[in-house]
Design a protein around this motif. Structure first.
Motif, short mmCIF file in Angstrom:
data_model
loop_
_atom_site.label_atom_id
_atom_site.label_comp_id
_atom_site.label_asym_id
_atom_site.label_seq_id
_atom_site.Cartn_x
_atom_site.Cartn_y
_atom_site.Cartn_z
N ALA A 131 0.80 4.92 9.80
CA ALA A 131 0.89 3.88 8.77
C ALA A 131 0.58 4.51 7.42
CB ALA A 131 -0.05 2.72 9.04
N ALA A 132 1.07 3.91 6.35
CA ALA A 132 0.84 4.40 4.99
C ALA A 132 -0.01 3.40 4.22
CB ALA A 132 2.17 4.62 4.27
N TRP A 133 -0.86 3.93 3.33
CA TRP A 133 -1.83 3.09 2.63
C TRP A 133 -1.99 3.52 1.18
CZ3 TRP A 133 -3.58 -0.39 6.26
CH2 TRP A 133 -3.44 0.01 7.60
N GLN A 134 -2.35 2.57 0.34
CA GLN A 134 -2.75 2.83 -1.03
C GLN A 134 -4.17 2.31 -1.21
OE1 GLN A 134 -0.06 2.57 -4.58
NE2 GLN A 134 -1.24 0.72 -4.96
N ALA A 142 -1.97 -1.92 2.70
CA ALA A 142 -0.95 -1.36 3.58
C ALA A 142 0.38 -1.24 2.84
CB ALA A 142 -0.78 -2.23 4.82
N LEU A 143 1.01 -0.08 2.93
CA LEU A 143 2.34 0.13 2.36
C LEU A 143 3.41 0.13 3.45
CD1 LEU A 143 1.56 2.93 -0.24
CD2 LEU A 143 1.78 0.47 -0.63
N SER A 144 2.99 0.06 4.68
CA SER A 144 3.92 -0.02 5.80
C SER A 144 3.23 -0.73 6.94
CB SER A 144 4.34 1.38 6.26
OG SER A 144 3.29 2.01 6.97
N GLU A 145 4.00 -1.19 7.88
CA GLU A 145 3.42 -1.70 9.11
C GLU A 145 3.05 -0.53 10.00
OE1 GLU A 145 5.90 -4.57 10.99
OE2 GLU A 145 5.87 -5.95 9.29
N PRO A 157 7.08 6.46 2.45
CA PRO A 157 7.42 5.12 1.95
C PRO A 157 8.25 5.20 0.69
CG PRO A 157 5.11 5.25 2.56
CD PRO A 157 5.63 6.65 2.60
N GLU A 158 9.18 4.29 0.53
CA GLU A 158 10.03 4.25 -0.65
C GLU A 158 9.31 3.60 -1.82
OE1 GLU A 158 13.53 2.17 0.43
OE2 GLU A 158 14.15 3.61 1.97
N GLY A 159 9.77 3.92 -3.04
CA GLY A 159 9.27 3.25 -4.23
C GLY A 159 7.89 3.68 -4.68
N GLN A 160 7.45 4.87 -4.25
CA GLN A 160 6.12 5.34 -4.62
C GLN A 160 6.16 6.49 -5.62
OE1 GLN A 160 3.26 3.73 -3.62
NE2 GLN A 160 4.80 2.28 -2.87
N ALA A 229 9.74 1.81 15.29
CA ALA A 229 10.36 2.15 14.00
C ALA A 229 9.41 1.85 12.85
CB ALA A 229 11.66 1.37 13.81
N TRP A 230 9.54 2.62 11.80
CA TRP A 230 8.77 2.38 10.58
C TRP A 230 9.32 1.15 9.88
CZ3 TRP A 230 5.06 5.79 8.30
CH2 TRP A 230 4.65 5.42 7.03
N GLN A 231 8.40 0.25 9.50
CA GLN A 231 8.81 -0.94 8.78
C GLN A 231 7.92 -1.14 7.57
OE1 GLN A 231 8.64 -4.26 11.42
NE2 GLN A 231 10.11 -3.42 12.87
N LYS A 232 8.50 -1.53 6.49
CA LYS A 232 7.71 -1.80 5.28
C LYS A 232 6.99 -3.13 5.45
CE LYS A 232 9.08 -0.75 1.23
NZ LYS A 232 9.77 -0.74 -0.05
N SER A 233 5.78 -3.20 4.86
CA SER A 233 5.02 -4.45 4.92
C SER A 233 5.75 -5.53 4.14
CB SER A 233 3.63 -4.25 4.30
OG SER A 233 2.83 -3.47 5.13
N ARG A 234 5.62 -6.74 4.63
CA ARG A 234 6.24 -7.87 3.93
C ARG A 234 5.33 -8.34 2.81
NH1 ARG A 234 7.38 -8.33 9.26
NH2 ARG A 234 9.55 -8.50 9.85
#
Length: 234
Positions: A131-134, A142-145, A157-160, A229-234
């Motif tokens: 998982a990715a975090w800021q 969380a930046l991803s699930e 993660p995109e947009g970083q 699969a990698w999913q972006k957080s909602r």
């Protein structure tokens, strides 16, 4: 003010921590941590006794019990959840499950001041939990699930922007199998870092304040095996 006990056995490490909030004073955080492969059952309860004794408290003073809910070692997760559940049932206290991956992120932020982290754990069977975090001012976003996947499927993660990422956790032992863009975007890699109950206690205290504690009978480790699969957080 609330008093919370946290336990973790999700990896080769074993840890326990007691967090006491104090109105108008600094929080008191007492912890024990040891690398104890295959000794979690023997070491966890003595650690609980030690942190309670150092705090000068009986178990009955606890307001909640937290545990590392995973992902991580199946056996270790069951041990920590079982011990925490037994304590919570006996004391009639609620429980809080804490993400191992989030605890790794908070630990990296608290101890080393990293702000963008990708936490990854060895999931066996050629896969990693990730998982990715800021992080900012002791907070973790969380930046991803959380997901489980082969190392070669991991993407940043995109947009970083052009942010340097820090990789933390045993999953980064598979760094050489990952996509070249992941390797290039990684400023630092710390595969030896383990999740700790001290960080779980801090996360659990916030969850407790948000009303997220649950009855002991609802304890459920999180294995992530149904997510691929990698999913972006909602």
């Amino acid at each position: 003010m609330p008093i919370l006990l946290a336990l973790d056995a999700s990896s080769s490490a074993c840890s326990a921590a007691l967090l006491r909030r104090r109105d108008g004073h600094a929080d008191e955080l007492i912890s024990r941590f040891a690398l104890t492969p295959r000794e979690h059952t023997r070491r966890l309860l003595p650690m609980v006794d030690e942190v309670l004794a150092e705090a000068g408290l009986a178990a009955s003073a606890l307001d909640a019990v937290a545990y590392g809910r995973g992902p991580g070692s199946f056996t270790g997760l069951r041990i920590a959840a079982g011990v925490a559940q037994g304590l919570a049932f006996g004391l009639d206290r609620p429980m809080v499950g804490v993400s191992t991956l989030e605890a790794l992120a908070l630990g990296g932020h608290r101890r080393y001041h990293y702000r963008r982290l990708i936490t990854a754990l060895d999931a066996r069977m050629g896969e990693i939990y990730v998982a990715a975090w800021q992080c900012h001012d002791g907070r973790v976003e969380a930046l991803s699930e959380e997901a489980v996947m082969p190392p070669e499927r991991l993407r940043l993660p995109e947009g970083q922007g052009d942010a340097d990422w820090v990789g933390i956790g045993s999953g980064w032992n598979f760094r050489e199998q990952m996509d070249v863009e992941v390797q290039a975007g990684l400023g630092l890699c710390l595969p030896e870092v383990e999740a700790e109950a001290a960080d779980m206690a801090l996360l659990a205290m916030e969850a407790l304040a948000r009303g997220e504690a649950r009855p002991a009978h609802e304890v459920q480790p999180v294995y992530l095996r149904d997510q691929v699969a990698w999913q972006k957080s909602r």
